[in-house]
Design a protein around this motif. Structure first.
Motif, PDB file in Angstrom:
ATOM      1  N   THR A 117      14.713   9.637 -50.916  1.00  0.00           N
ATOM      2  CA  THR A 117      14.932   9.631 -52.367  1.00  0.00           C
ATOM      3  C   THR A 117      14.255  10.830 -53.023  1.00  0.00           C
ATOM      4  OG1 THR A 117      14.907   7.206 -52.301  1.00  0.00           O
ATOM      5  CG2 THR A 117      14.727   8.244 -54.457  1.00  0.00           C
ATOM      6  N   ASN A 118      14.966  11.456 -53.982  1.00  0.00           N
ATOM      7  CA  ASN A 118      14.344  12.399 -54.920  1.00  0.00           C
ATOM      8  C   ASN A 118      14.928  12.155 -56.302  1.00  0.00           C
ATOM      9  OD1 ASN A 118      16.839  13.631 -54.942  1.00  0.00           O
ATOM     10  ND2 ASN A 118      16.150  15.555 -54.061  1.00  0.00           N
ATOM     11  N   GLN A 119      14.664  13.050 -57.255  1.00  0.00           N
ATOM     12  CA  GLN A 119      15.067  12.819 -58.633  1.00  0.00           C
ATOM     13  C   GLN A 119      16.574  12.805 -58.825  1.00  0.00           C
ATOM     14  OE1 GLN A 119      12.679  14.694 -57.574  1.00  0.00           O
ATOM     15  NE2 GLN A 119      10.902  14.706 -58.923  1.00  0.00           N
ATOM     16  N   LEU A 120      17.321  13.362 -57.853  1.00  0.00           N
ATOM     17  CA  LEU A 120      18.770  13.468 -58.025  1.00  0.00           C
ATOM     18  C   LEU A 120      19.556  12.417 -57.280  1.00  0.00           C
ATOM     19  CD1 LEU A 120      19.268  17.326 -57.922  1.00  0.00           C
ATOM     20  CD2 LEU A 120      19.022  15.846 -59.898  1.00  0.00           C
TER      21      LEU A 120
END
Length: 334
Positions: free
Chosen positions: A227-230
């Motif tokens: 998971t990341n911000q996008l």
């Protein structure tokens, strides 16, 4: 004391000054702090100068890669005799903020900057007879590389270790792409009990999950989520924990069953062989040997049957031929 005429004294002083005074100095000014720009943008490398511009005025911009001496500089552009001459690998991207640069501004414009444009830039002004200074200014320029944000790519899940009761396993998860750098989280799926917290060590940065002191309840499906911000992406793997003790018991049982099977097959073959021997006919001898059940000459079959009955065998009733033969023999005796 003789008095010198005034005009003569003035010309003498002017001549002395013109002989002893040097030419006017060329002064170049550049920013003292380093300059920077992001990849793909246009950078302006500020350079100004003071001199009396004449027919011999010349401007040169050059570039030195990081770690190299000034003497190894590569030219970017020249301005001389009223004309601008871009040269070198930056010729199509290099220009002057003011052209011609005769008003004291020699600022360089560099469009679509690349990471390879990072280095030291030299702004040099020559204007004979102004040779009092070298007219050189140095600018340190850095191109900033800003990564484009992208969601994590589908990670790859893998496992290693001794996947058996009491052993340890390492589960790994990694995405090849993702900016900002994704974090990883492992979860144990299914209805089976989750391993105790003391037997799990998870690293969200590297994407590694360490399982120690494995038990049969550690088996099941594990999912890794990057998971990341996008966005996020996931992969799964199945962990099957084996029990070596059950394997040994199963091996013993199989060995016993095979032994019983071999013994049964051997007994069956032995019994069948004995039956085959009993069914074989008795061997007979040559013509000189007599059969045990043969009837002696002159003795009727009836007599033979009675003899047999006396030995415990059933008596067979005499046939018609036997009775006739006996009667004929009695008449001959009379």
């Amino acid at each position: 004391m003789a008095r010198l005429p005034g005009p003569f004294l003035c010309w003498a002083l002017l001549g002395f000054v013109s002989i002893s005074a040097p030419g006017l100095a060329v002064e170049v000014k550049v920013p003292a702090e380093p300059l920077s720009a992001s990849v793909g943008n246009t950078a302006e490398l500020t350079c100004s100068y003071t001199t009396s511009v004449g027919d011999n005025f010349a401007l040169e911009w050059s570039f030195v890669q990081p770690g190299k001496p000034i003497s190894a500089s590569d030219p970017i552009l020249y301005f001389t005799n009223g004309h601008l001459y871009p040269v070198g690998s930056m010729a199509k991207r290099a220009s002057l903020l003011q052209n011609p640069p005769t008003g004291g501004v020699a600022t360089l414009k560099l469009s679509d900057v690349h990471p390879s444009d990072t280095g030291t830039y030299l702004c040099q002004v020559n204007n004979p007879p102004d040779f009092y200074t070298n007219g050189l200014g140095l600018i340190n320029f850095t191109v900033l590389v800003i990564a484009i944000a992208v969601p994590p790519s589908t990670p790859v899940c893998s496992q290693s270790g001794q996947i058996s009761v009491g052993g340890s396993a390492a589960l790994r998860c990694q995405s090849s792409m993702g900016e900002p750098r994704p974090v990883y989280n492992w979860v144990h799926l299914g209805s089976s009990p989750t391993p105790s917290p003391g037997s799990i060590v998870q690293d969200e940065v590297s994407g590694q999950l360490i399982l120690t002191n494995l038990s049969l309840t550690s088996s099941g499906t594990y999912r890794c989520v990057a998971t990341n911000q996008l966005g996020s992406a996931s992969c799964e793997l199945t962990l099957s924990v084996t029990d070596p003790s059950k394997g040994r018991v199963a091996g013993t049982v199989i060995g016993v069953l095979l032994g019983v099977l071999f013994l049964s097959v051997g007994a069956f073959c032995l019994i069948r062989l004995q039956k085959e021997r009993r069914k074989r006919p008795k061997e007979t001898y040559g013509g000189s040997d007599l059969r045990e059940d043969a009837i002696a000459p002159g003795v009727s079959e009836q007599t033979s049957m009675r003899a047999n009955s006396s030995s415990g065998l059933l008596e067979r009733p005499p046939s018609a031929s036997t009775v006739t033969t006996t009667k004929s023999k009695l008449s001959m005796v009379v």
